[in-house]
Design an enzyme around this catalytic site. Structure first.
Site, PDB file in Angstrom:
ATOM      1  N   CYS A 241      29.511  57.678  53.477  1.00 16.37           N
ATOM      2  CA  CYS A 241      30.295  57.089  52.374  1.00 16.37           C
ATOM      3  C   CYS A 241      30.093  58.020  51.188  1.00 16.37           C
ATOM      4  O   CYS A 241      29.233  57.792  50.345  1.00 16.37           O
ATOM      5  CB  CYS A 241      29.775  55.692  52.059  1.00 16.37           C
ATOM      6  SG  CYS A 241      30.025  54.518  53.397  1.00 16.37           S
ATOM      7  N   ALA A 242      30.872  59.070  51.115  1.00 19.52           N
ATOM      8  CA  ALA A 242      30.421  60.240  50.360  1.00 19.52           C
ATOM      9  C   ALA A 242      30.855  60.356  48.899  1.00 19.52           C
ATOM     10  O   ALA A 242      30.150  60.965  48.101  1.00 19.52           O
ATOM     11  CB  ALA A 242      30.870  61.488  51.090  1.00 19.52           C
ATOM     12  N   ALA A 243      32.027  59.819  48.528  1.00 24.91           N
ATOM     13  CA  ALA A 243      32.526  60.077  47.168  1.00 24.91           C
ATOM     14  C   ALA A 243      31.700  59.335  46.112  1.00 24.91           C
ATOM     15  O   ALA A 243      31.196  58.249  46.402  1.00 24.91           O
ATOM     16  CB  ALA A 243      33.984  59.634  47.075  1.00 24.91           C
ATOM     17  N   PRO A 244      31.500  59.907  44.938  1.00 25.45           N
ATOM     18  CA  PRO A 244      32.081  61.149  44.425  1.00 25.45           C
ATOM     19  C   PRO A 244      31.405  62.420  44.926  1.00 25.45           C
ATOM     20  O   PRO A 244      31.875  63.513  44.616  1.00 25.45           O
ATOM     21  CB  PRO A 244      31.904  61.007  42.912  1.00 25.45           C
ATOM     22  CG  PRO A 244      30.718  60.120  42.747  1.00 25.45           C
ATOM     23  CD  PRO A 244      30.738  59.174  43.908  1.00 25.45           C
ATOM     24  N   GLY A 245      30.310  62.305  45.661  1.00 30.36           N
ATOM     25  CA  GLY A 245      29.787  63.475  46.350  1.00 30.36           C
ATOM     26  C   GLY A 245      28.504  64.071  45.797  1.00 30.36           C
ATOM     27  O   GLY A 245      28.099  65.148  46.223  1.00 30.36           O
ATOM     28  N   ASN A 246      27.842  63.368  44.888  1.00 27.27           N
ATOM     29  CA  ASN A 246      26.605  63.927  44.326  1.00 27.27           C
ATOM     30  C   ASN A 246      25.536  64.134  45.397  1.00 27.27           C
ATOM     31  O   ASN A 246      24.831  65.141  45.403  1.00 27.27           O
ATOM     32  CB  ASN A 246      26.050  63.008  43.232  1.00 27.27           C
ATOM     33  CG  ASN A 246      26.806  63.207  41.937  1.00 27.27           C
ATOM     34  OD1 ASN A 246      27.433  64.238  41.743  1.00 27.27           O
ATOM     35  ND2 ASN A 246      26.778  62.200  41.083  1.00 27.27           N
ATOM     36  N   GLU A 265      34.921  59.766  53.611  1.00 26.29           N
ATOM     37  CA  GLU A 265      35.252  58.847  52.512  1.00 26.29           C
ATOM     38  C   GLU A 265      36.545  58.124  52.850  1.00 26.29           C
ATOM     39  O   GLU A 265      37.511  58.733  53.283  1.00 26.29           O
ATOM     40  CB  GLU A 265      35.379  59.625  51.196  1.00 26.29           C
ATOM     41  CG  GLU A 265      35.926  58.841  50.024  1.00 26.29           C
ATOM     42  CD  GLU A 265      35.115  57.596  49.653  1.00 26.29           C
ATOM     43  OE1 GLU A 265      33.878  57.671  49.580  1.00 26.29           O
ATOM     44  OE2 GLU A 265      35.735  56.527  49.461  1.00 26.29           O
ATOM     45  N   CYS A 373      22.312  51.281  45.276  1.00 24.96           N
ATOM     46  CA  CYS A 373      21.859  51.242  43.875  1.00 24.96           C
ATOM     47  C   CYS A 373      21.906  49.772  43.429  1.00 24.96           C
ATOM     48  O   CYS A 373      22.356  49.463  42.340  1.00 24.96           O
ATOM     49  CB  CYS A 373      22.690  52.148  42.976  1.00 24.96           C
ATOM     50  SG  CYS A 373      24.456  51.862  43.047  1.00 24.96           S
TER      51      CYS A 373
HETATM   52  C1  LIG Z   1      28.095  54.076  46.548  1.00 20.02           C
HETATM   53  S1  LIG Z   1      29.486  55.023  46.780  1.00 20.02           S
HETATM   54  C2  LIG Z   1      28.819  56.522  47.418  1.00 20.02           C
HETATM   55  C3  LIG Z   1      28.220  57.404  46.382  1.00 20.02           C
HETATM   56  C4  LIG Z   1      27.914  58.786  46.921  1.00 20.02           C
HETATM   57  N1  LIG Z   1      26.995  58.702  48.039  1.00 20.02           N
HETATM   58  C5  LIG Z   1      27.338  59.710  45.873  1.00 20.02           C
HETATM   59  O1  LIG Z   1      26.130  59.840  45.763  1.00 20.02           O
HETATM   60  O2  LIG Z   1      28.126  60.327  45.136  1.00 20.02           O
HETATM   61  C6  LIG Z   1      30.195  54.325  48.217  1.00 20.02           C
HETATM   62  C7  LIG Z   1      31.445  55.047  48.678  1.00 20.02           C
HETATM   63  O3  LIG Z   1      31.733  54.585  49.992  1.00 20.02           O
HETATM   64  C8  LIG Z   1      33.130  54.519  50.155  1.00 20.02           C
HETATM   65  N2  LIG Z   1      33.391  53.649  51.328  1.00 20.02           N
HETATM   66  C9  LIG Z   1      33.396  52.302  51.385  1.00 20.02           C
HETATM   67  N3  LIG Z   1      33.655  51.881  52.632  1.00 20.02           N
HETATM   68  C10 LIG Z   1      33.800  52.986  53.391  1.00 20.02           C
HETATM   69  C11 LIG Z   1      34.080  53.196  54.765  1.00 20.02           C
HETATM   70  N4  LIG Z   1      34.266  52.172  55.609  1.00 20.02           N
HETATM   71  N5  LIG Z   1      34.167  54.463  55.213  1.00 20.02           N
HETATM   72  C12 LIG Z   1      33.984  55.509  54.362  1.00 20.02           C
HETATM   73  N6  LIG Z   1      33.735  55.359  53.051  1.00 20.02           N
HETATM   74  C13 LIG Z   1      33.639  54.130  52.566  1.00 20.02           C
HETATM   75  C14 LIG Z   1      33.600  53.982  48.824  1.00 20.02           C
HETATM   76  O4  LIG Z   1      34.967  54.249  48.625  1.00 20.02           O
HETATM   77  C15 LIG Z   1      32.686  54.744  47.867  1.00 20.02           C
HETATM   78  O5  LIG Z   1      33.295  55.943  47.461  1.00 20.02           O
END
Ligand SMILES: C[S@@+](CC[C@H](N)C(=O)[O-])C[C@H]1O[C@@H](n2cnc3c(N)ncnc32)[C@H](O)[C@@H]1O
Length: 491
Positions: A241-246, A265, A373
């Site tokens: 679940c990568a975005a925003p990608g940090n 993502e 978080c």
């Molecule tokens: C907490 S954020 C991730 C933050 C990221 N790891 C970072 O450090 O930048 C969770 C992300 O998971 C994505 N997401 C939610 N359900 C998902 C799924 N089933 N498959 C892939 N991505 C998903 C959301 O859109 C969101 O961008």
């Protein structure tokens, strides 16, 4: 008649001419406040206070940020003072009431308000009444100064430090330190390698090292999941679940830009952000996939060769309220007293459990990090506990990441002390990290032979190339098929 004059007094706000810098900041802060308060009242916030302020359209971000946050902090007092001196009496409905709040903040608690037309004139006209109402409030609350008055309602004083991570794909820690230390007070973090703590008021968003991706504005707690995963440099790693990608680009740096990171993502809008992050960081070993993690075919290459998974799924974000400046919102007080959105938590926990169980089912995976978080047990220890049996049956056990870290999981099951918690504070977001690990026997390994470097190069070129070289289309199609990923999902 009076009402007319006052309404007219707002007219210059609509068509500002030769506004001073302070008027611009006041007007911008007012508009931001309007959005923030409206979304907070409807619980419909689409962005944090911080990200609203860092929109490109906001000029003089520092002044606007200070005015917005300070006005929010003093807002309950401002409203009470306005009420006590009947400020709005005989006034027509005011469109820019939030600008009025900002101007009153400046008059009563900030720098002296300079006389000018518009809203400033309106506030200055009633300067004595406002000051007298504030004095009465101090007496009523039995306090002698503004700080004590504020403390009766709000004890948060804001962060003291902020963190910035050196992107070692672009610059060495020593070089970054050398470039910063003459102008900024920098301290190297003792836990996260290459993480600098700097004074919270330092404005870094426009710093050249941030703009070119050499420095990443990333909180300390947010750096821990990738550290806990500790992938080897030649592994295939999945950021689920990568975005925003940090964390994706932190993983890329930990792997020295080698191996392969698949950054998955689901959200289309956030894909662009993820791509930008990866590009800016120079993380050439990252391939972005626009896909639902839960629908990935774990038996197809390269997913069948994934050795480590970082699962940082959507969560309530309850650990980030201070960084996001949510503690300034009127709704925050009610949440702290237990106003948790239970149905939302349940829904999130259900998804988190499903995602974690799925991550533990990848055939070659040896390390899985689950992180949130959130401060809620329901999204943290409870999710881990609910998959423990499944994990054990797949040969996993809980690992003990960062043994030097003191705060561990809530003791709700044997082994919860291996979990890692970051309690939220003014300087750090609340975070939760669990590490699952297993050593695969030779039978599984036979199906999981290391990808040879030439093969990996091919995959990387195939998955991520943006080159305009005219390639052999049918050859490319064949490779895509072998990799099990549809072309429209690859960026
Ligand atoms: C907490 S954020 C991730 C933050 C990221 N790891 C970072 O450090 O930048 C969770 C992300 O998971 C994505 N997401 C939610 N359900 C998902 C799924 N089933 N498959 C892939 N991505 C998903 C959301 O859109 C969101 O961008």
């Amino acid at each position: 008649m009076v009402a007319d004059v006052r309404t007219r007094a707002f007219a210059p706000m609509k068509a500002p001419r030769r506004e001073s810098a302070s008027q611009v900041a006041r007007r911008q802060a007012g508009r931001l406040l309007r959005t923030i308060l409206h979304e907070d009242a409807n619980r419909s916030a689409t962005a944090s206070i911080k990200s609203l302020i860092y929109q490109p359209c906001i000029r003089n971000k520092k002044a606007t940020m200070a005015l917005t946050c300070q006005t929010l902090k003093y807002l309950p007092i401002i409203k009470e003072v306005m009420e006590n001196c009947k400020f709005m009496k005989n006034m027509k409905k005011i469109r820019d009431v939030e600008v009025l709040y900002v101007a009153i903040y400046e008059l009563l608690f900030g720098q002296e308000l300079v006389p000018s037309g518009g809203v400033e004139g309106l506030v200055l006209e009633r300067k004595n009444a406002l000051k007298a109402a504030l004095a009465r409030l101090l007496v009523k609350r039995n306090v002698s100064c503004i700080d004590d008055l504020l403390a009766t309602g709000n004890t948060n004083t804001g962060p003291q430090v902020r963190y910035v991570r050196v992107n070692t794909l672009k610059i060495s820690v020593d070089k970054a330190l050398g470039l910063l230390k003459d102008t900024i007070e920098v301290a190297l973090d003792d836990i996260v390698p290459g993480l600098f703590a700097i004074p919270a008021h330092t404005e870094l968003h426009a710093h050249p090292l941030v703009s070119d991706g050499s420095l990443i504005l990333q909180g300390k707690s947010s750096c821990i999941p990738a550290l806990a995963l500790a992938p080897e440099t030649d592994w295939v790693v999945l950021d689920a679940c990568a975005a925003p990608g940090n964390k994706t680009i932190q993983l890329a740096a930990l792997m020295n830009g080698k191996g392969l990171i698949l950054a998955c993502e689901l959200n289309e809008k956030r894909i662009k952000r993820l791509q930008d992050t990866v590009k800016l960081a120079g993380a050439s070993n990252v391939k972005v996939m626009h896909q639902d993690f839960l629908t990935l075919d774990v038996n197809k290459s390269p997913l069948s060769q994934v050795k480590a998974i970082l699962l940082d799924p959507s969560c309530s974000g309850s650990g980030t309220v201070h960084r996001r400046l949510d503690h300034l919102l009127p709704s925050f007080a009610s949440q702290e007293t237990g106003g948790v959105d239970k149905p939302r938590l349940e829904k999130l926990a259900k998804f988190q459990k499903k995602a974690l169980q799925f991550a533990l089912s990848f055939p070659a995976v040896e390390r899985v990090v689950y992180s949130t978080c959130s401060v809620h047990q329901q999204e943290n220890e409870d999710v881990v506990s609910s998959v423990l049996e499944f994990a054990k049956s797949n040969g996993f056990q809980l690992g003990y990441p960062l043994p030097q870290w003191q705060q561990r999981g809530l003791p709700i099951f044997d082994g919860a002390e291996k979990l890692l918690r970051v309690e939220p504070s003014q300087d750090m977001d609340g975070f939760f990290v669990a590490l699952f690990e297993r050593r695969l026997g030779s039978a599984v390994k036979a199906d999981n032979t290391k990808i040879s470097p030439p093969m990996l190069t091919q995959q990387k070129g195939e998955l991520g190339s943006t080159s305009k070289k005219k390639g052999n289309k049918s050859k490319k199609k064949l490779k895509r098929k072998r990799l099990g990923i549809c072309s429209e999902n690859i960026y």
